[in-house]
Scaffold this motif. Sequence first.
Motif, PDB file in Angstrom:
ATOM      1  N   TRP A   1      18.572  47.610  51.550  1.00 37.92           N
ATOM      2  CA  TRP A   1      17.781  46.940  50.506  1.00 37.92           C
ATOM      3  C   TRP A   1      17.410  47.907  49.383  1.00 37.92           C
ATOM      4  O   TRP A   1      17.425  47.521  48.197  1.00 37.92           O
ATOM      5  CB  TRP A   1      16.527  46.321  51.109  1.00 37.92           C
ATOM      6  N   LEU A   2      17.072  49.140  49.736  1.00 37.03           N
ATOM      7  CA  LEU A   2      16.798  50.128  48.689  1.00 37.03           C
ATOM      8  C   LEU A   2      18.053  50.393  47.856  1.00 37.03           C
ATOM      9  O   LEU A   2      17.977  50.559  46.633  1.00 37.03           O
ATOM     10  CB  LEU A   2      16.306  51.439  49.308  1.00 37.03           C
ATOM     11  N   GLY A   3      19.219  50.436  48.515  1.00 39.79           N
ATOM     12  CA  GLY A   3      20.463  50.629  47.784  1.00 39.79           C
ATOM     13  C   GLY A   3      20.784  49.465  46.875  1.00 39.79           C
ATOM     14  O   GLY A   3      21.265  49.645  45.747  1.00 39.79           O
ATOM     15  N   ALA A   4      20.511  48.238  47.361  1.00 39.33           N
ATOM     16  CA  ALA A   4      20.727  47.065  46.512  1.00 39.33           C
ATOM     17  C   ALA A   4      19.824  47.124  45.284  1.00 39.33           C
ATOM     18  O   ALA A   4      20.256  46.835  44.153  1.00 39.33           O
ATOM     19  CB  ALA A   4      20.459  45.789  47.308  1.00 39.33           C
ATOM     20  N   ALA A   5      18.567  47.515  45.506  1.00 38.67           N
ATOM     21  CA  ALA A   5      17.651  47.644  44.372  1.00 38.67           C
ATOM     22  C   ALA A   5      18.102  48.736  43.417  1.00 38.67           C
ATOM     23  O   ALA A   5      17.958  48.620  42.195  1.00 38.67           O
ATOM     24  CB  ALA A   5      16.241  47.942  44.879  1.00 38.67           C
ATOM     25  N   GLN A   6      18.676  49.807  43.975  1.00 34.39           N
ATOM     26  CA  GLN A   6      19.166  50.896  43.134  1.00 34.39           C
ATOM     27  C   GLN A   6      20.262  50.413  42.190  1.00 34.39           C
ATOM     28  O   GLN A   6      20.205  50.680  40.978  1.00 34.39           O
ATOM     29  CB  GLN A   6      19.710  52.014  44.018  1.00 34.39           C
ATOM     30  N   ILE A   7      21.249  49.706  42.731  1.00 33.38           N
ATOM     31  CA  ILE A   7      22.339  49.275  41.854  1.00 33.38           C
ATOM     32  C   ILE A   7      21.874  48.192  40.889  1.00 33.38           C
ATOM     33  O   ILE A   7      22.310  48.149  39.742  1.00 33.38           O
ATOM     34  CB  ILE A   7      23.566  48.810  42.666  1.00 33.38           C
ATOM     35  N   LEU A   8      20.958  47.329  41.318  1.00 29.91           N
ATOM     36  CA  LEU A   8      20.395  46.363  40.373  1.00 29.91           C
ATOM     37  C   LEU A   8      19.631  47.083  39.271  1.00 29.91           C
ATOM     38  O   LEU A   8      19.643  46.649  38.114  1.00 29.91           O
ATOM     39  CB  LEU A   8      19.489  45.379  41.107  1.00 29.91           C
ATOM     40  N   GLY A   9      18.974  48.186  39.635  1.00 26.35           N
ATOM     41  CA  GLY A   9      18.305  48.985  38.613  1.00 26.35           C
ATOM     42  C   GLY A   9      19.281  49.611  37.645  1.00 26.35           C
ATOM     43  O   GLY A   9      19.036  49.653  36.435  1.00 26.35           O
TER      44      GLY A   9
ATOM     45  N   GLY B   1      32.699  51.080  48.294  1.00 25.17           N
ATOM     46  CA  GLY B   1      32.462  52.330  48.995  1.00 25.17           C
ATOM     47  C   GLY B   1      31.046  52.843  48.843  1.00 25.17           C
ATOM     48  O   GLY B   1      30.392  53.213  49.829  1.00 25.17           O
ATOM     49  N   PHE B   2      30.544  52.833  47.622  1.00 26.39           N
ATOM     50  CA  PHE B   2      29.218  53.398  47.393  1.00 26.39           C
ATOM     51  C   PHE B   2      28.121  52.529  47.989  1.00 26.39           C
ATOM     52  O   PHE B   2      27.052  53.027  48.345  1.00 26.39           O
ATOM     53  CB  PHE B   2      28.976  53.609  45.893  1.00 26.39           C
ATOM     54  N   GLY B   3      28.381  51.219  48.104  1.00 30.12           N
ATOM     55  CA  GLY B   3      27.406  50.351  48.744  1.00 30.12           C
ATOM     56  C   GLY B   3      27.159  50.742  50.184  1.00 30.12           C
ATOM     57  O   GLY B   3      26.006  50.927  50.623  1.00 30.12           O
ATOM     58  N   VAL B   4      28.227  50.877  50.954  1.00 27.42           N
ATOM     59  CA  VAL B   4      28.084  51.281  52.354  1.00 27.42           C
ATOM     60  C   VAL B   4      27.506  52.687  52.450  1.00 27.42           C
ATOM     61  O   VAL B   4      26.596  52.962  53.247  1.00 27.42           O
ATOM     62  CB  VAL B   4      29.443  51.189  53.078  1.00 27.42           C
ATOM     63  N   PHE B   5      28.012  53.602  51.625  1.00 25.58           N
ATOM     64  CA  PHE B   5      27.530  54.982  51.660  1.00 25.58           C
ATOM     65  C   PHE B   5      26.035  55.059  51.362  1.00 25.58           C
ATOM     66  O   PHE B   5      25.287  55.779  52.039  1.00 25.58           O
ATOM     67  CB  PHE B   5      28.308  55.823  50.656  1.00 25.58           C
ATOM     68  N   THR B   6      25.570  54.335  50.356  1.00 26.83           N
ATOM     69  CA  THR B   6      24.171  54.404  49.950  1.00 26.83           C
ATOM     70  C   THR B   6      23.241  54.036  51.090  1.00 26.83           C
ATOM     71  O   THR B   6      22.251  54.733  51.361  1.00 26.83           O
ATOM     72  CB  THR B   6      23.931  53.470  48.749  1.00 26.83           C
ATOM     73  N   ALA B   7      23.539  52.940  51.780  1.00 24.72           N
ATOM     74  CA  ALA B   7      22.661  52.480  52.852  1.00 24.72           C
ATOM     75  C   ALA B   7      22.749  53.382  54.074  1.00 24.72           C
ATOM     76  O   ALA B   7      21.726  53.826  54.618  1.00 24.72           O
ATOM     77  CB  ALA B   7      23.012  51.042  53.232  1.00 24.72           C
TER      78      ALA B   7
END
Length: 435
Positions: A157-165, A356-362
């Motif tokens: 969820w933090l990663g999702a918020a990061q990319i939305l940011g 790739g970055f989605g999985v990596f971020t979380a």
Amino acid sequence: MSGPAPGALAEPSQPAGRAWTAALSLANGAIWVGWYGPLQILLALQAAELAPPGTPKESVLAWVTGAGAVVSMVANPLFGALSDRTASRFGRRTPWIAAGVAGGAGALALLAGARSVAVMVLGWCLVQLTLNAAFAAITAAVPDRVPRRQRGAVGGWLGAAQILGVVAGTGLATVAGGVAAGGVAAGGAAEGGVATGGVSAGYLACAGFVVLGTLPYVLWHRDPVLPAGRRPALSLRALAAGFWISPRRHPDLGWAWLTRFLINLGNALALLYLLYYLRDVLHRPDPGGGVLVLTAVNGVTLLGTVVVGGFWSDRAGRRQPFVLWSGVIMTVATGLLAGWQTWPGALCAAALLGVGFGVFTAVDFALMTQVLPAAAHRGKDMGVINIANALPQVAAPALAAPIVHHLGGYRMLYAVAAAVGLVGALLVRRIRGVA
């Protein structure tokens, strides 16, 4: 100092609630708006406008972002360590989130009025100083409040918020600074100060979002309070010593840090000159709009994997395979930018980078929280870990500028980025304490 650990230092056992996770994620996304509106669009436009005659805009951008990244590397562990020692009735982390965001908004306003490269450097360094104070507190709140079995999901969820940011910051910068983007993309600053006005509006829009996005967490959530008697001693020697965590004593943390650094370096090399790549190599008529499109494509695929990857990792009880294969996917994506230099190639690369970055971020975030040495200095340790995010911003400009100008141009730049990211992905196998 004996007895059971107080709530602020205890290993969390109760699952984090949805409201808390949502508020923290929104605050995290708001900080990334404050970083990436400038990084993706506004600083590049301002550098092109304010570069002295005979000085390449790439060099100006490299100096500005590099100086800010140096500040970031110091600020994150420093403010993390200070938050570890904060015995406020509002908790250890919340006061630093509030103060950092307020200072960041003011620093973005300073950038909005910048009319020289020197003020650009000062403004961006202050943005990095203040927003890193808030970011250090936000990342430390996760090991403070989230049990290990849930950290992949919360990291998602933090990663999702990061990319939305990132998307929101790019969008705000593009829309608010749209006139400027068109003027500079056409070959220089717009006449009569139009470009300056557009860039200023972009910075102010990002500043407003940063403040509004953090209010729910600051107003409605409190951290566990650290009793004054359990507060670690504060000294300059202790703060300075805290910047070094021995990889011999904590080898898993050392390998995890190096993995994160190299994958982030490859990503930074791929993204740093994206606006210039679209304009100078692909000859897009609206490079600012092109960056927004690529960021949106990247964001869609990232959002499709970041939360799922985190949940999947929690259920599997493993982290390493997810980090490894996400790094391999990012390597393939960056290789496309080197070998398929067309607009469709850039779109495919953006999509794969998001996967790739989605999985990596979380998952890498969850992995990092599992190799922390001790609860008493989680904020400082997470700050040291976050240097692996900031240091690539220093190294990337230093590597990218000579590669682009003297060692093969953008094709070689993206080939180097792919190789660096692949090495980082492979090194995750050296971690022994986390599967």
